[in-house]
Write a protein that holds these residues in place. Structure first.
Motif, PDB file in Angstrom:
ATOM      1  N   GLN A  46       0.862  -1.176  -0.042  1.00  0.00           N
ATOM      2  CA  GLN A  46       0.045   0.040  -0.035  1.00  0.00           C
ATOM      3  C   GLN A  46       0.718   1.409  -0.118  1.00  0.00           C
ATOM      4  O   GLN A  46       0.152   2.486   0.522  1.00  0.00           O
ATOM      5  N   ALA A  47       2.343   1.186  -0.382  1.00  0.00           N
ATOM      6  CA  ALA A  47       2.646   2.467  -0.455  1.00  0.00           C
ATOM      7  C   ALA A  47       3.822   2.247  -1.737  1.00  0.00           C
ATOM      8  O   ALA A  47       4.035   1.264  -2.209  1.00  0.00           O
ATOM      9  N   TYR A  48       4.013   3.320  -1.915  1.00  0.00           N
ATOM     10  CA  TYR A  48       4.889   3.625  -3.470  1.00  0.00           C
ATOM     11  C   TYR A  48       6.147   4.367  -2.929  1.00  0.00           C
ATOM     12  O   TYR A  48       6.414   5.212  -2.399  1.00  0.00           O
ATOM     13  N   TYR A  49       7.280   4.043  -3.468  1.00  0.00           N
ATOM     14  CA  TYR A  49       8.783   4.651  -3.176  1.00  0.00           C
ATOM     15  C   TYR A  49       9.258   4.974  -4.299  1.00  0.00           C
ATOM     16  O   TYR A  49       9.516   3.890  -5.280  1.00  0.00           O
ATOM     17  N   LEU A  50       9.912   6.327  -4.536  1.00  0.00           N
ATOM     18  CA  LEU A  50      10.369   6.748  -5.819  1.00  0.00           C
ATOM     19  C   LEU A  50      11.826   7.000  -5.554  1.00  0.00           C
ATOM     20  O   LEU A  50      12.279   7.422  -4.453  1.00  0.00           O
ATOM     21  N   PHE A  51      12.653   6.246  -6.614  1.00  0.00           N
ATOM     22  CA  PHE A  51      14.147   6.414  -6.280  1.00  0.00           C
ATOM     23  C   PHE A  51      14.504   7.046  -7.746  1.00  0.00           C
ATOM     24  O   PHE A  51      14.065   6.988  -8.779  1.00  0.00           O
ATOM     25  N   LEU A  52      15.690   7.782  -7.537  1.00  0.00           N
ATOM     26  CA  LEU A  52      16.437   8.202  -8.740  1.00  0.00           C
ATOM     27  C   LEU A  52      17.379   7.135  -9.176  1.00  0.00           C
ATOM     28  O   LEU A  52      18.057   6.605  -8.407  1.00  0.00           O
ATOM     29  N   GLY A  53      17.358   6.663 -10.364  1.00  0.00           N
ATOM     30  CA  GLY A  53      18.175   5.681 -10.944  1.00  0.00           C
ATOM     31  C   GLY A  53      19.755   6.069 -10.943  1.00  0.00           C
ATOM     32  O   GLY A  53      19.973   7.312 -11.406  1.00  0.00           O
ATOM     33  N   LEU A  54      20.662   5.389 -10.257  1.00  0.00           N
ATOM     34  CA  LEU A  54      21.925   5.955 -10.208  1.00  0.00           C
ATOM     35  C   LEU A  54      23.006   5.380 -11.421  1.00  0.00           C
ATOM     36  O   LEU A  54      23.904   5.817 -11.818  1.00  0.00           O
ATOM     37  N   HIS A  55      22.325   4.372 -11.971  1.00  0.00           N
ATOM     38  CA  HIS A  55      23.107   3.919 -13.358  1.00  0.00           C
ATOM     39  C   HIS A  55      22.195   3.746 -14.518  1.00  0.00           C
ATOM     40  O   HIS A  55      20.750   3.620 -14.411  1.00  0.00           O
ATOM     41  N   GLN A  56      22.619   3.888 -15.671  1.00  0.00           N
ATOM     42  CA  GLN A  56      21.907   3.882 -16.810  1.00  0.00           C
ATOM     43  C   GLN A  56      20.701   2.437 -16.917  1.00  0.00           C
ATOM     44  O   GLN A  56      21.319   1.567 -16.434  1.00  0.00           O
ATOM     45  N   ALA A  57      19.556   2.810 -16.648  1.00  0.00           N
ATOM     46  CA  ALA A  57      18.673   1.601 -16.898  1.00  0.00           C
ATOM     47  C   ALA A  57      18.612   1.172 -15.660  1.00  0.00           C
ATOM     48  O   ALA A  57      18.228  -0.356 -15.816  1.00  0.00           O
ATOM     49  N   SER A  58      19.151   1.485 -14.520  1.00  0.00           N
ATOM     50  CA  SER A  58      19.178   0.348 -13.302  1.00  0.00           C
ATOM     51  C   SER A  58      17.822   0.679 -12.602  1.00  0.00           C
ATOM     52  O   SER A  58      17.282   1.892 -12.429  1.00  0.00           O
ATOM     53  N   THR A  59      17.351  -0.222 -12.046  1.00  0.00           N
ATOM     54  CA  THR A  59      16.206  -0.159 -10.922  1.00  0.00           C
ATOM     55  C   THR A  59      16.504  -0.954  -9.611  1.00  0.00           C
ATOM     56  O   THR A  59      15.735  -1.340  -8.934  1.00  0.00           O
ATOM     57  N   GLU A  60      17.667  -0.570  -9.348  1.00  0.00           N
ATOM     58  CA  GLU A  60      18.208  -1.120  -7.937  1.00  0.00           C
ATOM     59  C   GLU A  60      19.113  -0.164  -7.295  1.00  0.00           C
ATOM     60  O   GLU A  60      19.937   0.601  -8.131  1.00  0.00           O
ATOM     61  N   ASP A  61      19.027  -0.082  -5.983  1.00  0.00           N
ATOM     62  CA  ASP A  61      20.152   0.927  -5.338  1.00  0.00           C
ATOM     63  C   ASP A  61      20.134   2.180  -5.729  1.00  0.00           C
ATOM     64  O   ASP A  61      21.188   2.970  -6.077  1.00  0.00           O
ATOM     65  N   GLY A  62      19.085   2.792  -5.990  1.00  0.00           N
ATOM     66  CA  GLY A  62      18.835   4.169  -6.339  1.00  0.00           C
ATOM     67  C   GLY A  62      18.854   5.117  -5.216  1.00  0.00           C
ATOM     68  O   GLY A  62      19.052   4.414  -3.989  1.00  0.00           O
ATOM     69  N   LYS A  63      18.512   6.370  -5.371  1.00  0.00           N
ATOM     70  CA  LYS A  63      18.805   7.318  -4.322  1.00  0.00           C
ATOM     71  C   LYS A  63      17.193   7.581  -4.055  1.00  0.00           C
ATOM     72  O   LYS A  63      16.409   7.725  -4.865  1.00  0.00           O
ATOM     73  N   PHE A  64      16.826   7.408  -2.846  1.00  0.00           N
ATOM     74  CA  PHE A  64      15.540   7.417  -2.373  1.00  0.00           C
ATOM     75  C   PHE A  64      15.088   8.939  -2.611  1.00  0.00           C
ATOM     76  O   PHE A  64      15.842   9.889  -2.148  1.00  0.00           O
ATOM     77  N   LEU A  65      13.724   9.215  -3.096  1.00  0.00           N
ATOM     78  CA  LEU A  65      13.307  10.560  -3.234  1.00  0.00           C
ATOM     79  C   LEU A  65      12.119  10.869  -2.678  1.00  0.00           C
ATOM     80  O   LEU A  65      12.062  11.530  -1.664  1.00  0.00           O
TER      81      LEU A  65
END
Lengths: 184, 399
Positions: free
Chosen positions: B133-152
């Protein structure tokens, strides 16, 4: 004997010979704040803009000892060391690696406070490439320090007003970010 | 730099900082012939007690800060820039001048960057994770990556009798309206077909749209932690009913339609504590050529005059694949009715050119609970996040 006199005569240039010095190289003499006196080779001295201006633009005789009231003896030693190396590497075609190695050693044993003092001095003496290098070195040092330490180092105080302080606090999670990807 | 000590700082306490005395020794010596060549390289560090960095010219400090900003241009190192802006007033002002907005630099630096318009020339790549029931937005740190991003940002769903709210916050652990991390909310109608984006802070208060300026001060009228509508999203079935893709229409109240052209979309520069009593002054700039837009609370999406309208790009039916397809440039890997690309609608007065439509926001599924989100000027990360949540959560046209 006449040959050697001729040699000396041919080396002598128009702008004031420093006859008092024994060897043939021209020397410039400076005195730092703590009373220490330094002989600089002319080519090294001319890397330091404040010295260059003093002697060249004002046509002051090289016999004059230039006072440097804002510079400590140990700082002068370091500046001379850097400028000497710089002059030496100027004539080398591929001095990149050597320069990097020298730069690493140069700051290796300098505390952050010494580094700051030296940066200040490089600014005063007007040695651009040394200043660039030291600013970069200072920036590398700051990055890993606690904010209180940085304040003390720079002699600044936490002078935010209430509103600004709230903003700073709100930014704190972004200031010490760790990339923990765990969700709850 | 560690910020733990800042959290323990109390008002009025200045820690143990002190100033060293700066002694200038003027030794205008006589012209001396005592030349002593110093060869000893062991310098005395106690001499430096007499020098003080605090007396150094500001341009030197600026040089140092500029170097930090330039070298730490990606996360996680970018945190150093934020930390420097927390040292003292002088440093903060200098750093805020040095750091350019995301529109210009393409980088997110401070939390306020999430409320500022995205880069002009490329799509900023982020991703959204859904969990309980929650959504978390992250900044992608590497091209096309969906892991280990910066939490926004985080969004938490709260179902109510006649509507559903999504509270959006900078704080991933305490997502609520009651703290300073509250950024805004998304409200959905009962059917999940109409959504309204609310900003916790006003972008304008009936004033003319002002020119973007990096030092523009935020206006903060005395209203409680706000609900300022800044966007409306509507979903409809298309003519093919639930067999076709849905139609999305977004109206962004706070962005004038001319922003789609090389123009200026309003942008915020500081979060203002909604609990604070102070009202910062607003230097008034002349409005950019374009219609004046006034934002009134409670305005519904009936009137679109002068406001930016985005619509989803119509997918094409590919016979050989028997599917509706959009070109996401490989940013999306799973087919879903929730995938979309938003472009400026012809209603804005922009000539429609299907071949060269500029995608302003795109969102698509790449995993069971993972979606990519790419956005650019003239919308902000906050607005983009809200729009994406509305699509992911909307139930229309879903089997």
């Amino acid at each position: 004997m006449s040959t050697s006199t001729d040699n000396n005569a041919s080396i002598t240039q128009e702008s004031g010979p420093s006859a008092a010095v024994q060897d043939i190289q021209k020397k410039i003499v400076v005195r730092t704040a703590d009373g220490e006196v330094f002989n600089l080779k002319e080519e090294v001295a001319m890397e330091i803009d404040i010295i260059k201006t003093f002697f060249q633009e004002d046509s002051i005789s090289y016999e004059t000892v230039m006072p440097l009231p804002n510079v400590e003896g140990w700082e002068m030693v370091k500046v001379i060391e850097y400028c000497t190396k710089h002059v030496e590497l100027k004539h080398k075609v591929d001095g990149y690696k050597e320069r990097k190695a020298f730069q690493a050693l140069f700051v290796q044993n300098l505390s952050t406070k010494s580094l700051l003092a030296l940066t200040n001095t490089a600014n005063y003496l007007e040695v651009k490439y040394l200043l660039d290098f030291l600013c970069q070195a200072v920036s590398e040092q700051i990055k890993n320090k606690d904010v209180d330490y940085v304040r003390e180092l720079f002699g600044v105080e936490n002078d935010f007003n209430d509103e600004e302080y709230e903003q700073v606090k709100a930014e704190a999670p972004w200031a010490h970010e760790n990339l923990n990807n765990d969700l709850h | 730099m560690s910020f733990k000590s800042i959290l323990q700082d109390k008002k009025g306490e200045f820690g143990s900082s002190w100033r060293k005395r700066f002694n200038l020794k003027f030794s205008y010596g006589m012209i001396s012939r005592s030349h002593r060549v110093v060869q000893d390289t062991s310098f005395r560090i106690d001499a430096l007690k007499q020098s003080c960095w605090a007396n150094v010219p500001p341009e030197l400090l600026r040089e140092v800060l500029m170097r930090i900003e330039a070298s730490d241009d990606t996360w996680p190192l970018r945190k150093n820039v934020v930390a420097c802006a927390g040292v003292c007033n002088n440093w903060r002002e200098m750093m805020k001048e040095i750091v350019k907005s995301p529109e210009v630099s393409g980088k997110l630096t401070f939390p306020i960057s999430l409320k500022q318009t995205g880069p002009r020339d490329f799509l900023l790549q982020c991703y959204i994770k859904r969990s309980n029931q929650a959504y978390y937005l992250f900044l992608g740190l590497h091209q096309a990556s969906t892991e280990d991003g910066k939490f926004l940002l985080a969004a938490r769903k709260r179902r109510r009798l006649t509507c559903t709210d999504y509270i959006i916050s900078l704080n991933s652990e305490n997502v609520s309206k009651g703290n300073s991390a509250f950024v805004g909310k998304l409200r959905s109608n009962f059917l999940g077909t109409k959504f309204t984006i609310y900003d916790a802070q006003p972008s304008n208060t009936g004033a003319n749209v002002t020119k973007c300026h990096s030092t523009m001060k935020q206006v903060s009228p005395r209203v409680p932690a706000g609900d300022y509508p800044v966007g409306h999203i509507a979903y409809e079935l298309n003519v093919l009913g639930s067999r076709g893709s849905r139609r999305m229409k977004c109206v962004l109240d706070a962005i004038p339609a001319p922003a789609v052209e090389p123009g200026c979309a309003p942008t915020q520069t500081e979060f203002v504590d909604s609990n604070s009593d102070s009202i910062p002054s607003l230097p008034l700039f002349g409005s950019k050529s374009g219609p004046a837009v006034s934002v009134q609370s409670g305005q519904q999406s009936g009137q679109n005059e002068g406001m930016l309208v985005l619509r989803n790009k119509a997918p094409r039916w590919l016979e050989q694949l028997q599917r509706w397809c959009l070109n996401f440039n490989r940013r999306v890997t799973e087919a879903s009715v929730k995938n979309f690309q938003l472009v400026a609608s012809p209603e804005n007065g922009v000539a429609a050119d299907p071949e060269h439509e500029n995608v302003i926001l795109e969102c698509g599924k790449v995993g069971k609970d993972v979606f990519t989100m790419d956005y650019q000027y003239p919308i902000s990360a906050f607005q983009a996040f809200a729009i994406c949540i509305s699509s992911i959560d909307s139930k229309i046209a879903c089997e």
